[in-house]
Design an enzyme around this catalytic site. Structure first.
Site, PDB file in Angstrom:
ATOM      1  N   TYR A  26       0.752  -0.793  -0.199  1.00 34.20           N
ATOM      2  CA  TYR A  26       0.008  -0.151  -0.111  1.00 34.20           C
ATOM      3  C   TYR A  26       0.744   0.902  -0.100  1.00 34.20           C
ATOM      4  CZ  TYR A  26      -3.570  -3.310   1.448  1.00 34.20           C
ATOM      5  OH  TYR A  26      -4.475  -4.499   1.183  1.00 34.20           O
ATOM      6  N   ASN A  77     -13.108   2.192  -4.072  1.00 34.93           N
ATOM      7  CA  ASN A  77     -12.161   1.358  -3.279  1.00 34.93           C
ATOM      8  C   ASN A  77     -12.518   0.590  -2.446  1.00 34.93           C
ATOM      9  OD1 ASN A  77     -10.463  -0.904  -2.735  1.00 34.93           O
ATOM     10  ND2 ASN A  77      -8.323   0.955  -2.766  1.00 34.93           N
ATOM     11  N   HIS A  83     -14.399  -8.250  -2.383  1.00 35.84           N
ATOM     12  CA  HIS A  83     -14.353  -9.389  -2.928  1.00 35.84           C
ATOM     13  C   HIS A  83     -15.237 -10.222  -2.428  1.00 35.84           C
ATOM     14  CE1 HIS A  83     -10.259  -8.212  -3.370  1.00 35.84           C
ATOM     15  NE2 HIS A  83      -9.841  -8.222  -2.271  1.00 35.84           N
ATOM     16  N   ASP A  90     -25.195  -5.329  -5.276  1.00 36.71           N
ATOM     17  CA  ASP A  90     -26.321  -4.824  -5.365  1.00 36.71           C
ATOM     18  C   ASP A  90     -26.396  -2.560  -5.421  1.00 36.71           C
ATOM     19  OD1 ASP A  90     -27.298  -7.502  -5.935  1.00 36.71           O
ATOM     20  OD2 ASP A  90     -28.182  -7.223  -3.477  1.00 36.71           O
ATOM     21  N   HIS A 103      -7.916  -0.047  -6.947  1.00 40.35           N
ATOM     22  CA  HIS A 103      -7.197  -0.884  -5.733  1.00 40.35           C
ATOM     23  C   HIS A 103      -5.834  -0.382  -5.564  1.00 40.35           C
ATOM     24  CE1 HIS A 103     -10.046  -3.456  -4.771  1.00 40.35           C
ATOM     25  NE2 HIS A 103     -10.599  -3.602  -6.040  1.00 40.35           N
ATOM     26  N   SER A 105      -2.871  -1.464  -3.841  1.00 40.52           N
ATOM     27  CA  SER A 105      -1.878  -3.068  -4.915  1.00 40.52           C
ATOM     28  C   SER A 105      -2.641  -4.154  -5.711  1.00 40.52           C
ATOM     29  CB  SER A 105      -2.338  -4.199  -3.159  1.00 40.52           C
ATOM     30  OG  SER A 105      -3.297  -4.271  -3.395  1.00 40.52           O
ATOM     31  N   ARG A 114      -8.251 -12.892  -3.293  1.00 42.43           N
ATOM     32  CA  ARG A 114      -8.904 -11.368  -3.193  1.00 42.43           C
ATOM     33  C   ARG A 114      -8.328 -11.199  -5.065  1.00 42.43           C
ATOM     34  NH1 ARG A 114      -6.451  -8.160   0.579  1.00 42.43           N
ATOM     35  NH2 ARG A 114      -4.913  -9.152   2.340  1.00 42.43           N
TER      36      ARG A 114
HETATM   37  C1  DQA Z   1      -7.265  -3.450  -1.828  1.00 41.52           C
HETATM   38  C2  DQA Z   1      -6.737  -4.432  -1.539  1.00 41.52           C
HETATM   39  C3  DQA Z   1      -7.735  -5.634  -0.997  1.00 41.52           C
HETATM   40  O1  DQA Z   1      -7.642  -6.900  -1.692  1.00 41.52           O
HETATM   41  C4  DQA Z   1      -7.881  -4.741   0.418  1.00 41.52           C
HETATM   42  O2  DQA Z   1      -8.516  -5.492   1.244  1.00 41.52           O
HETATM   43  C5  DQA Z   1      -7.846  -3.692   1.163  1.00 41.52           C
HETATM   44  C6  DQA Z   1      -7.301  -3.027   0.062  1.00 41.52           C
HETATM   45  C7  DQA Z   1      -6.433  -2.306  -2.427  1.00 41.52           C
HETATM   46  O3  DQA Z   1      -6.732  -1.091  -2.126  1.00 41.52           O
HETATM   47  O4  DQA Z   1      -5.397  -3.118  -2.782  1.00 41.52           O
HETATM   48  O5  DQA Z   1      -8.406  -3.111   2.145  1.00 41.52           O
HETATM   49  O6  DQA Z   1      -8.115  -2.912  -2.086  1.00 41.52           O
END
Ligand code: DQA
Length: 148
Positions: A26, A77, A83, A90, A103, A105, A114
């Protein structure tokens, strides 16, 4: 027709903890710094960014319920909810606005769980693994959709 430039930036569970989370995935930017950066990028593109973050799934859902007439596009995000939260899926469908999923990451290159996104097919694009710059990509994409 009036200008469509109001972008709702929605962050879900644990995103408020940026700066404390694993920098390998991150980076080191705090959540506040990320929001400032997004605000500047939006302004440069002629967009207005409004922010919402919560760690409560029902609040995230209710916020989506209330967007009608208040936003022209969504960048979201949802964190880990991405997931598995069919409730958020919905509610996003109900919001019926162009949306881009972001995201920080690269979720497709991490743990198996993920790789699944329950919102991906509702979004015009998914930007993943580009860190904060992914939000600039998302803003640029949503602007293109709104200007079309
Ligand atoms: C995330 C990726 C998700 O898998 C994770 O649970 C997050 C951050 C990302 O910004 O990379 O909390 O959404």
């Amino acid at each position: 027709m009036s200008v469509r430039n109001r972008i709702e930036i929605l962050h879900g569970v644990n995103l408020d903890q940026l700066g404390r989370r694993n920098p390998e995935h991150y980076g080191g930017l705090t959540f506040d710094a990320l929001e400032y950066r997004i605000t500047d990028w939006a302004a440069e593109l002629g967009l207005t960014a409004r922010f919402f973050q919560t760690n409560f799934e029902g609040e995230f859902v209710e916020h989506l319920h209330k967007l009608e007439g208040l936003a022209d596009g969504i960048i979201l995000n949802p964190g880990a909810w991405t997931h598995y939260s069919w409730a958020i899926r919905d509610a996003l469908e109900l919001a019926a606005l162009p949306a881009v999923e972001v995201h920080l990451s690269d979720v497709k290159q991490r743990e198996e769980w993920r790789r699944m996104s329950v919102i991906e097919d509702l979004c015009v694009e998914t930007v993943s693994g580009k860190g904060p710059d992914g939000y600039l990509d998302a803003l640029t994409r949503i602007k293109a959709v709104l200007d079309a």
